[in-house]
Scaffold this active site. Structure first.
Site, short mmCIF file in Angstrom:
data_model
loop_
_atom_site.label_atom_id
_atom_site.label_comp_id
_atom_site.label_asym_id
_atom_site.label_seq_id
_atom_site.Cartn_x
_atom_site.Cartn_y
_atom_site.Cartn_z
N TYR A 97 0.84 -1.20 0.00
CA TYR A 97 0.00 0.00 0.00
C TYR A 97 0.88 1.25 0.00
CZ TYR A 97 0.85 0.65 5.04
OH TYR A 97 1.43 0.86 6.27
N CYS A 98 0.29 2.36 -0.46
CA CYS A 98 0.93 3.67 -0.39
C CYS A 98 -0.08 4.65 0.21
CB CYS A 98 1.45 4.13 -1.76
SG CYS A 98 0.19 4.29 -3.05
N TRP A 99 0.01 5.92 -0.12
CA TRP A 99 -0.88 6.91 0.49
C TRP A 99 -2.32 6.74 0.04
CZ3 TRP A 99 -2.53 9.80 4.06
CH2 TRP A 99 -3.35 10.90 3.84
N SER A 105 2.37 2.33 -4.87
CA SER A 105 2.12 0.91 -4.57
C SER A 105 1.78 0.13 -5.83
CB SER A 105 0.98 0.78 -3.55
OG SER A 105 -0.20 1.41 -4.01
N TYR A 126 -3.19 3.93 2.40
CA TYR A 126 -3.21 4.28 3.83
C TYR A 126 -4.42 5.15 4.16
CZ TYR A 126 -2.31 6.74 8.15
OH TYR A 126 -2.45 7.27 9.40
#
Length: 351
Positions: A97-99, A105, A126
């Site tokens: 995952y990323c932001w 991601s 996130y």
């Protein structure tokens, strides 16, 4: 299932503990503020690179930013694979995952899938996770809290630690907050986490508890140091059955001398914390306590702090805030040796 699989949080949560590795590809700065519990940080853009690419995106445009960012991202992903994941078997199942579940991601998930790993990407990243945690803490699980109450120095934290060692379920808010919950509660070797990280840790503990077994928790105030206990969790705690720990004042002084040894060795640091109590007790009283600290008369100082500050504050708040305290189960501790806490913890755990 086709990989990379992009799944929403609701689909991932029931399987969250089944992933072999949870990978947060955000920068180290973003990761430090909060992350999914158990995640490792593998930035595809580190702090400096993220600022560089982000500035280019704002000042020039997305195309130029992506041209600059793509080779950086590719090189970082390659390094992570070579140093961290090269030995992973075909069935290794990572969550990435990323932001916001976008390019950062997505890039890693695509390469992982091309290698042949069954990788899952968190849809919404996130940001979606954080929203899920906030919603969950507004209506926490129906756990059977048993609230450990007692005046300062009565061994509540030691009892919680011992309960956990003997197999009981424990929500230790002070440990999660890296703070002992009073004006002297700052831990010299451990800064407090962010509020978001604190909430993530509470959420993670709550979701793993067996609802058919009690969960022991300390009678905290709404704030532990600089951190706030989620309102709904606090409300559940305050309405729960209580256990009142009794320990003699001389033994409480001994225990506090052990737990706050760092202040006993550093009168200046202790006096700096005592200055926060001037509005409550007046300058003359604080100066008198400063003198005791400077003279090394720590047992006398601790005893005075209990009698004149901590005990009155406790008695003013406990009945008002914990509705079942009047019917509390009484637990008498005769001493502060480890075996005393083990015996008490085993009795509570077996009840």
């Amino acid at each position: 299932m086709k990989y990379p699989a992009v799944l929403p949080l609701a689909d991932i949560l029931p399987e969250l503990d089944s992933f072999d590795t949870i990978i947060d590809v955000r920068s180290e700065g973003e990761f430090a503020l909060d992350h999914v519990p158990g995640a490792i940080n593998c930035p595809v853009l580190n702090n400096e690179e993220r600022i560089r690419v982000g500035t280019l995106y704002k000042q020039v445009g997305s195309f130029e930013a992506k041209k600059v960012g793509a080779p950086i991202v590719a090189a970082n992903i390659a390094r992570h694979i070579e140093t961290l994941f090269a030995d992973k078997p075909r069935e290794w199942k990572p969550l990435v995952y990323c932001w916001r579940g976008g390019n950062r991601s997505g890039s890693m998930a695509l390469i992982f899938a091309k290698i042949g790993w069954p990788v899952v990407q968190l849809e919404g990243g996130y940001k979606a996770y954080r929203a899920g945690v906030s919603t969950a803490l507004e209506n926490p699980p129906e756990v059977d809290f048993r609230v450990i109450c007692g005046t300062t120095g009565s061994g509540k934290s030691r009892l919680l630690e011992t309960l956990e060692r003997v197999g009981a379920q424990v929500l230790d808010l002070e440990r999660l907050a890296a703070h002992r919950g009073s004006v002297l509660g700052h831990l010299p070797d451990a800064p407090q986490p962010t509020q978001k990280m604190f909430e993530s840790q509470i959420w993670d503990k709550l979701r793993h508890f067996d609802p058919n077994r009690p969960v022991f928790v300390e009678s905290e105030s709404k704030k532990v140091g600089n951190l706030r206990v989620p309102d709904a969790v606090m409300a559940r705690m305050r309405a729960s059955p209580c256990i009142a720990v009794n320990l003699s004042r001389p033994n409480r002084v001994r225990l506090l001398m052990e737990d706050y040894e760092h202040f006993a060795r550093d009168a200046d640091a202790l006096n700096g914390q005592l200055d926060h109590l001037v509005q409550l007790h007046g300058r003359a009283k604080i100066d008198a306590w400063h003198a005791l600290a400077n003279e090394g008369a720590m047992p006398e100082l601790v005893d005075q702090l209990l009698v004149e500050h901590y005990d009155p504050a406790y008695l003013r708040s406990i009945d008002r805030n914990f509705t079942q305290y009047a019917q509390a189960q009484v637990l008498d501790l005769n001493d502060i040796a480890p075996e005393d806490f083990v015996a008490a913890a085993k009795a509570l755990h077996a009840a």
